[in-house]
Design a protein around this motif. Sequence first.
Motif, PDB file in Angstrom:
ATOM      1  N   ILE A 138      -1.852  -7.018  11.289  1.00  0.00           N
ATOM      2  CA  ILE A 138      -1.410  -6.337  12.517  1.00  0.00           C
ATOM      3  C   ILE A 138      -2.589  -5.535  13.052  1.00  0.00           C
ATOM      4  CG2 ILE A 138       0.465  -5.048  13.597  1.00  0.00           C
ATOM      5  CD1 ILE A 138       1.923  -4.934  10.972  1.00  0.00           C
ATOM      6  N   GLU A 176       8.958  -5.602  10.714  1.00  0.00           N
ATOM      7  CA  GLU A 176       9.148  -6.954  11.243  1.00  0.00           C
ATOM      8  C   GLU A 176       8.031  -7.876  10.738  1.00  0.00           C
ATOM      9  OE1 GLU A 176       8.332 -10.107  14.320  1.00  0.00           O
ATOM     10  OE2 GLU A 176       7.089  -8.399  13.819  1.00  0.00           O
ATOM     11  N   THR A 177       6.830  -7.337  10.608  1.00  0.00           N
ATOM     12  CA  THR A 177       5.716  -8.140  10.104  1.00  0.00           C
ATOM     13  C   THR A 177       5.917  -8.463   8.619  1.00  0.00           C
ATOM     14  OG1 THR A 177       4.270  -7.107  11.717  1.00  0.00           O
ATOM     15  CG2 THR A 177       3.214  -8.276   9.910  1.00  0.00           C
ATOM     16  N   ARG A 179       8.236 -11.328   8.350  1.00  0.00           N
ATOM     17  CA  ARG A 179       7.599 -12.637   8.576  1.00  0.00           C
ATOM     18  C   ARG A 179       6.733 -13.036   7.393  1.00  0.00           C
ATOM     19  NH1 ARG A 179       4.098 -12.124  12.373  1.00  0.00           N
ATOM     20  NH2 ARG A 179       4.572 -10.043  13.155  1.00  0.00           N
ATOM     21  N   ARG A 215       1.632  -6.561  21.320  1.00  0.00           N
ATOM     22  CA  ARG A 215       1.433  -7.464  20.171  1.00  0.00           C
ATOM     23  C   ARG A 215       2.562  -8.483  20.044  1.00  0.00           C
ATOM     24  NH1 ARG A 215       0.158  -2.437  17.826  1.00  0.00           N
ATOM     25  NH2 ARG A 215       2.181  -2.379  16.815  1.00  0.00           N
ATOM     26  N   SER A 246       7.154  -2.407  13.840  1.00  0.00           N
ATOM     27  CA  SER A 246       6.133  -3.463  13.801  1.00  0.00           C
ATOM     28  C   SER A 246       5.819  -3.839  12.355  1.00  0.00           C
ATOM     29  CB  SER A 246       4.815  -3.003  14.453  1.00  0.00           C
ATOM     30  OG  SER A 246       4.997  -2.678  15.802  1.00  0.00           O
ATOM     31  N   GLU A 269      -0.237 -11.323   6.739  1.00  0.00           N
ATOM     32  CA  GLU A 269       0.040 -11.044   8.153  1.00  0.00           C
ATOM     33  C   GLU A 269      -0.796  -9.834   8.559  1.00  0.00           C
ATOM     34  OE1 GLU A 269       1.837 -12.498  10.555  1.00  0.00           O
ATOM     35  OE2 GLU A 269       2.484 -14.153   9.265  1.00  0.00           O
ATOM     36  N   HIS A 285       5.787  -8.208  18.844  1.00  0.00           N
ATOM     37  CA  HIS A 285       6.706  -8.244  17.694  1.00  0.00           C
ATOM     38  C   HIS A 285       8.115  -8.609  18.161  1.00  0.00           C
ATOM     39  CE1 HIS A 285       3.831  -6.473  14.892  1.00  0.00           C
ATOM     40  NE2 HIS A 285       3.454  -5.706  15.900  1.00  0.00           N
ATOM     41  N   ALA A 302      -2.502  -3.754   8.121  1.00  0.00           N
ATOM     42  CA  ALA A 302      -2.477  -3.188   9.478  1.00  0.00           C
ATOM     43  C   ALA A 302      -3.693  -2.297   9.608  1.00  0.00           C
ATOM     44  CB  ALA A 302      -1.206  -2.368   9.691  1.00  0.00           C
ATOM     45  N   VAL A 314       0.816  -7.774   3.895  1.00  0.00           N
ATOM     46  CA  VAL A 314       0.559  -7.246   5.243  1.00  0.00           C
ATOM     47  C   VAL A 314      -0.689  -6.362   5.228  1.00  0.00           C
ATOM     48  CG1 VAL A 314       1.453  -5.730   7.085  1.00  0.00           C
ATOM     49  CG2 VAL A 314       3.017  -7.279   5.886  1.00  0.00           C
ATOM     50  N   ALA A 366       6.035  -1.579   6.640  1.00  0.00           N
ATOM     51  CA  ALA A 366       5.907  -2.820   5.858  1.00  0.00           C
ATOM     52  C   ALA A 366       6.135  -2.556   4.375  1.00  0.00           C
ATOM     53  CB  ALA A 366       4.533  -3.446   6.101  1.00  0.00           C
TER      54      ALA A 366
END
Lengths: 310, 396
Positions: B59, A82-83, A86, A125, A79, B57, A127, B31, B29, B74
């Motif tokens: 999460i 991959e995030t 993006r 979520r 996750s 981003e 992904h 999270a 990121v 990440a």
Amino acid sequence: MATLKELSKQDELLSGGHRLCAGCGIPPIVRLVLRAANGPVVATTATGCLEVGTTIYPYTAWRIPWIHSAFENAAATISGIETAYRALKKRGRIPEDKNIKFIAFGGDGGTYDIGLQALSGALERGHNFLYLCYDNGAYMNTGIQRSSATPFYSNTTTSPAGKVIPGKQEWRKDLTRIVVAHNVPYAAQASPHNWSDLSKKAEKALNIEGPTFLNVMSPCPLGWYTKPEDSIKLAKLSVDTCYWPLYEVENGVLKITYKPKEKKPLLDWLKPQGRFKHLMTPENRHLLDKFQERVDLEWQRLLDLDGKRL
Amino acid sequence: MAITMTKGQVGLTGNTAVAYAMKQINPDVCAAYPITPSTGIIEDFSGYVADGAVDTELITVESEHSAMSACIGAAAAGARVMTATSSQGLALMWEMLYIASGMRLPIILTDVNRALSAPINIHCDHSDSMGARDSGWIQLYSETVQEAYDNIFLAVRVAEHPRVLLPVMVCLDGFITSHAIENISLIDDAEVKQFVGEYKAAQHLLDTDNPITYGAMSLPENYIEFKHEQSKAMAGSKEAVLDVSREFGKKFGRDYGLFETYRLEDAETAIVILNSAAGTTKVAVDALRKQGMKVGLLRPRLFRPFPFNEIAAALKHVKVLGVLDRADSMSGFGGPLFNEVRSALYDLDARPKTVGRIYGLGGRDYKLKDAVAVFGELDRIRETGKIDTLTKYITL
């Protein structure tokens, strides 16, 4: 889908020389799936046979970017990766036309048990990744302890076939159905003996936007007490006896992708495996019958759903 | 959240200030998982994401274990990554904290200090971050909202410093600092951007042309070498903290260093204490100084790595020292700060007499009278040369 000839020409992304056992089902599964990506791919692996067997420092069998961080978190780790992809793409730090696929690999212990929460979270979520579970039916890496994927009555080191209790007493968790309940766009069961079915499913899963899931039967000579050369034959028997049906659920519609012409008796799959040896005695005949009945019930349940929207 | 400044000053809570610092940094990121009292940070930050004030981003994971796991993924993929948590959340991350530091990933975590269960309690003490003190994370502590805000920028620079590459934890007191409004100075967005720069990982997972393996199994042939390298980086990070602090001080006028001293130069007795309780202690110092007592304070900012030599040098002239811990390490020998300070003093030829006091667990107030009482006790030890009780609980 690529033909076998085309597949054989692609680069090998998991090199030889790794330390997985002879006859282990994992390497052929991983190699086929990585080939199905047909382009840049990044993977993570939960703690387990695949991780230990492929990366003893300073060696690595992975010819792709790869990370292992812990046991229960392959889905959470992917996750994050991959995030990041993006995020960095959005900020122009990865070329717009670069398309990377993401795969998380885990065994049944790392997926059905300790990793279930992280898997559920990542699926919910949404992904964009493929989660592949290689299901060999126990914690093989730590020495054959029972997991929630372990077959009925199986003899493991924590569900031993003893004088009073004849092996594992619980039916296996149906993880594929649990995953399907997340309404993911694609989930399927596969087996390495049917390479074209597995390849097709992997290719489909990797090309669908969103979370996808493959649950793959993975023979284990060590934990099944079988001969290494019989692994692929045993994978086939798990499917032909309908213990491990091959099916997929795409956008909510279930489809059995292989129906044996003649459904073989479960005994054909159990008999060659040492983990079921205790079921072969006359006094345990009733256990065999019970096991067969449950397999029949589950298979019928699937037949009833074939072609239907769940 | 719209933030309006008046004459360069703005009233913010600790949580709002940390979220605002994160907004200014605009990490790749984030999270996170909600937990009191740090939730406000992620709530505010989620607002920035929803309003397009940042293009991070976010999460919203299903647990803190997954929060840190996603941060690790990440960060290994080359992203600048931030998160925040408290208490049980940090405890649940425990396994992954070691993996983040072992993989040398410069993740930034704000820990809003809260007591650990059981019994369950949502209020401030330092048992959460002290429980993580050996996890290989650099730890910066903050007395005030301003310092918490500033520490976030310092943390990014220290973590990503090429000679460091370690995760950093910024700690501030739950509710006392996280939920109290303080007037602080904000740094301009452009200046923040310039100070923190852009993070470019030397190697990462998304560079598919140059595949790397992270997290390989390491056996007795090389595990200890990895740990040795990590240990050297941790010890060396002290210099990076000093360098970055100096640069920050020059630019923005607030030079923090490794620790703060308050009226310590000629002090005969002194208290060593972390975070917000230092403020109360300073008031006590001023009051007692008025009565002619030579009292002072040392407040460590950098707890990991622990600046042993510097702290020993700063305290060597003190006759009696009280080290106050807002956490008990349950060792039967006082709290973690007491043990570190006492150990740091060991190599001095003449060292202060040093006692440990555990205070304020689970949010119990530490008041002016408590600080005054400790100084009174230290003074009696100074006069008599006798320590009755080496370690004990106060504020009971």
